[in-house]
Design a protein around this motif. Structure first.
Motif, PDB file in Angstrom:
ATOM      1  N   UNK A 115       0.580  -1.063  -0.163  1.00 49.79           N
ATOM      2  CA  UNK A 115      -0.057   0.145   0.608  1.00 49.79           C
ATOM      3  C   UNK A 115       0.756   1.141   0.012  1.00 49.79           C
ATOM      4  N   UNK A 116      -0.168   2.123  -0.578  1.00 45.79           N
ATOM      5  CA  UNK A 116       1.104   3.559  -0.616  1.00 45.79           C
ATOM      6  C   UNK A 116       0.755   4.640   0.963  1.00 45.79           C
ATOM      7  N   UNK A 117       1.500   5.408   0.947  1.00 45.81           N
ATOM      8  CA  UNK A 117       1.155   6.465   1.789  1.00 45.81           C
ATOM      9  C   UNK A 117       1.177   7.330   1.451  1.00 45.81           C
ATOM     10  N   UNK A 118       0.377   8.653   0.983  1.00 45.33           N
ATOM     11  CA  UNK A 118       0.236   9.782   1.264  1.00 45.33           C
ATOM     12  C   UNK A 118       0.507  10.966   2.716  1.00 45.33           C
TER      13      UNK A 118
ATOM     14  N   UNK B   8      -4.694   6.147  -5.296  1.00 44.80           N
ATOM     15  CA  UNK B   8      -3.844   5.001  -4.958  1.00 44.80           C
ATOM     16  C   UNK B   8      -3.163   5.016  -3.579  1.00 44.80           C
ATOM     17  N   UNK B   9      -3.931   5.473  -3.052  1.00 42.88           N
ATOM     18  CA  UNK B   9      -3.404   5.407  -1.893  1.00 42.88           C
ATOM     19  C   UNK B   9      -3.793   5.092  -0.266  1.00 42.88           C
ATOM     20  N   UNK B  10      -3.211   4.285   0.151  1.00 40.70           N
ATOM     21  CA  UNK B  10      -3.988   3.308   0.946  1.00 40.70           C
ATOM     22  C   UNK B  10      -4.542   4.188   1.896  1.00 40.70           C
TER      23      UNK B  10
ATOM     24  N   UNK C 158       0.483   4.619  13.665  1.00 43.02           N
ATOM     25  CA  UNK C 158      -0.734   4.940  13.106  1.00 43.02           C
ATOM     26  C   UNK C 158      -1.514   4.509  12.060  1.00 43.02           C
ATOM     27  N   UNK C 159      -0.260   4.975  11.076  1.00 49.05           N
ATOM     28  CA  UNK C 159      -0.171   4.372   9.445  1.00 49.05           C
ATOM     29  C   UNK C 159      -0.202   2.827   9.296  1.00 49.05           C
ATOM     30  N   UNK C 160       0.426   2.711  10.048  1.00 45.16           N
ATOM     31  CA  UNK C 160       0.704   0.630   9.536  1.00 45.16           C
ATOM     32  C   UNK C 160       0.234   0.056   9.483  1.00 45.16           C
ATOM     33  N   UNK C 161      -0.173   0.403  11.517  1.00 37.70           N
ATOM     34  CA  UNK C 161      -0.674  -1.028  11.597  1.00 37.70           C
ATOM     35  C   UNK C 161      -2.442   0.211  12.489  1.00 37.70           C
ATOM     36  N   UNK C 162      -2.987  -2.003  12.695  1.00 33.44           N
ATOM     37  CA  UNK C 162      -4.251  -1.334  12.641  1.00 33.44           C
ATOM     38  C   UNK C 162      -4.391  -0.943  14.541  1.00 33.44           C
ATOM     39  N   UNK C 163      -3.355  -1.016  15.241  1.00 35.43           N
ATOM     40  CA  UNK C 163      -3.618  -0.401  16.562  1.00 35.43           C
ATOM     41  C   UNK C 163      -3.874   0.220  17.484  1.00 35.43           C
ATOM     42  N   UNK C 164      -4.014   1.945  16.810  1.00 33.98           N
ATOM     43  CA  UNK C 164      -4.221   2.779  16.870  1.00 33.98           C
ATOM     44  C   UNK C 164      -5.824   3.369  16.955  1.00 33.98           C
ATOM     45  N   UNK C 165      -6.527   3.054  15.794  1.00 30.02           N
ATOM     46  CA  UNK C 165      -7.955   3.819  15.081  1.00 30.02           C
ATOM     47  C   UNK C 165      -9.055   3.424  15.902  1.00 30.02           C
TER      48      UNK C 165
END
Length: 280
Positions: free
Chosen positions: A2-5, A56-58, A174-181
């Motif tokens: 996945x791409x992060x903006x 295309x950004x996730x 926060x961007x790379x894991x689901x831990x803080x959603x």
């Protein structure tokens, strides 16, 4: 992958965030108005606006100051473009009255960026840091280079200063894991220090006999104006400080819990960023 903006990619939080993400193996698309001089790590895709980079950004890191008038439109674009997650850079005092939010004068929209992320219908995390360590270089470095006295308001007012890179570290999680959603996360440094103690800390690191001198608020206000800040910024800054006069500022331990290491102390931050405080 996945791409992060990342918006505000060359700022005090954005730059170390981009590095954190690259080091983690993420695909990073960075927004910079001047991509030719951005100086970001190899492999980072550079775009001139969020609108140019959102397809295309996730996930998107939202810096309201960097986005300016494009903030709401960027969130709308994220929704329609299929972005999964928004991470908003807000502030620990985002719920306070505007008159106690000096960063609004400089373009931050801490309340709005959080509200837009929460209402987006996407996964969201709101980071609520306290005062950045880098702010003290901007406010005090010139005085320290010129002499041994730092003049300002409210010697006993305190701040649990946070290192900019610690904010970036939490943003990467926060961007790379689901831990803080779905969380609003108040971020501070490890200790509340008064203005007097902050200057003493800089002095110890630099091995200089620095001291803080409290001066009337009217003089402080005029100094900010002389430095080019609007008077409303000075008033908001002093309004923010009054809440912690003779009362320690809030200290949270979220940085340590999330990153698995202690938050950076102000002394360690100064030691790593001596340049602004010295003539060298």
């Amino acid at each position: 992958m996945n791409t992060i903006l990342v918006t505000g990619a060359t700022g005090n939080v954005g730059r170390p965030l981009v590095t954190e993400l690259v080091n983690a193996g993420a695909l990073v698309r960075a927004v910079s108005r001047n991509p030719e001089t951005a100086g970001l790590p190899p492999g980072v895709e550079l775009v001139r606006s969020a609108a140019d980079g959102i397809a295309g950004a996730a996930a998107v890191f939202l810096n309201s100051r960097a986005l300016g008038q494009e903030l709401a439109a960027t969130v709308d674009l994220a929704r329609t473009a299929g972005v999964k997650r928004l991470v908003a850079l807000s502030a620990i005092n985002a719920d306070d009255d505007d008159s106690r939010q000096p960063s609004r004068v400089r373009g931050d929209r801490n309340r709005e960026v959080e509200q837009l992320a929460v209402a987006s219908g996407l996964e969201w995390i709101s980071l609520r840091p306290t005062v950045f360590a880098s702010n003290f270089a901007g406010m005090w470095a010139a005085q320290i280079r010129a002499g041994d006295v730092v003049s300002g308001p409210y010697a006993s007012a305190s701040t649990a200063v946070i290192a900019d890179a610690d904010i970036a570290g939490v943003a990467a999680v926060a961007l790379l894991t689901d831990d803080l959603v779905g969380q609003r996360i108040p971020l501070t440094g490890p200790q509340a220090l008064s203005n007097t103690e902050l200057v003493d800390t800089i002095g110890r690191v630099l091995r200089r006999p620095l001291r803080y001198r409290e001066v009337p608020t009217g003089l402080v206000r005029q100094r900010f104006v002389d430095l080019g800040f609007p008077a409303v910024f000075a008033d908001a800054y002093m309004g923010l400080l009054t809440a912690t006069v003779d009362r320690p500022a809030l200290v949270t331990h979220e940085v340590e819990k999330i990153l698995g290491r202690p938050a950076t102390t102000f002394a360690d931050w100064v030691d790593a960023h001596r340049g602004p405080f010295t003539d060298s």
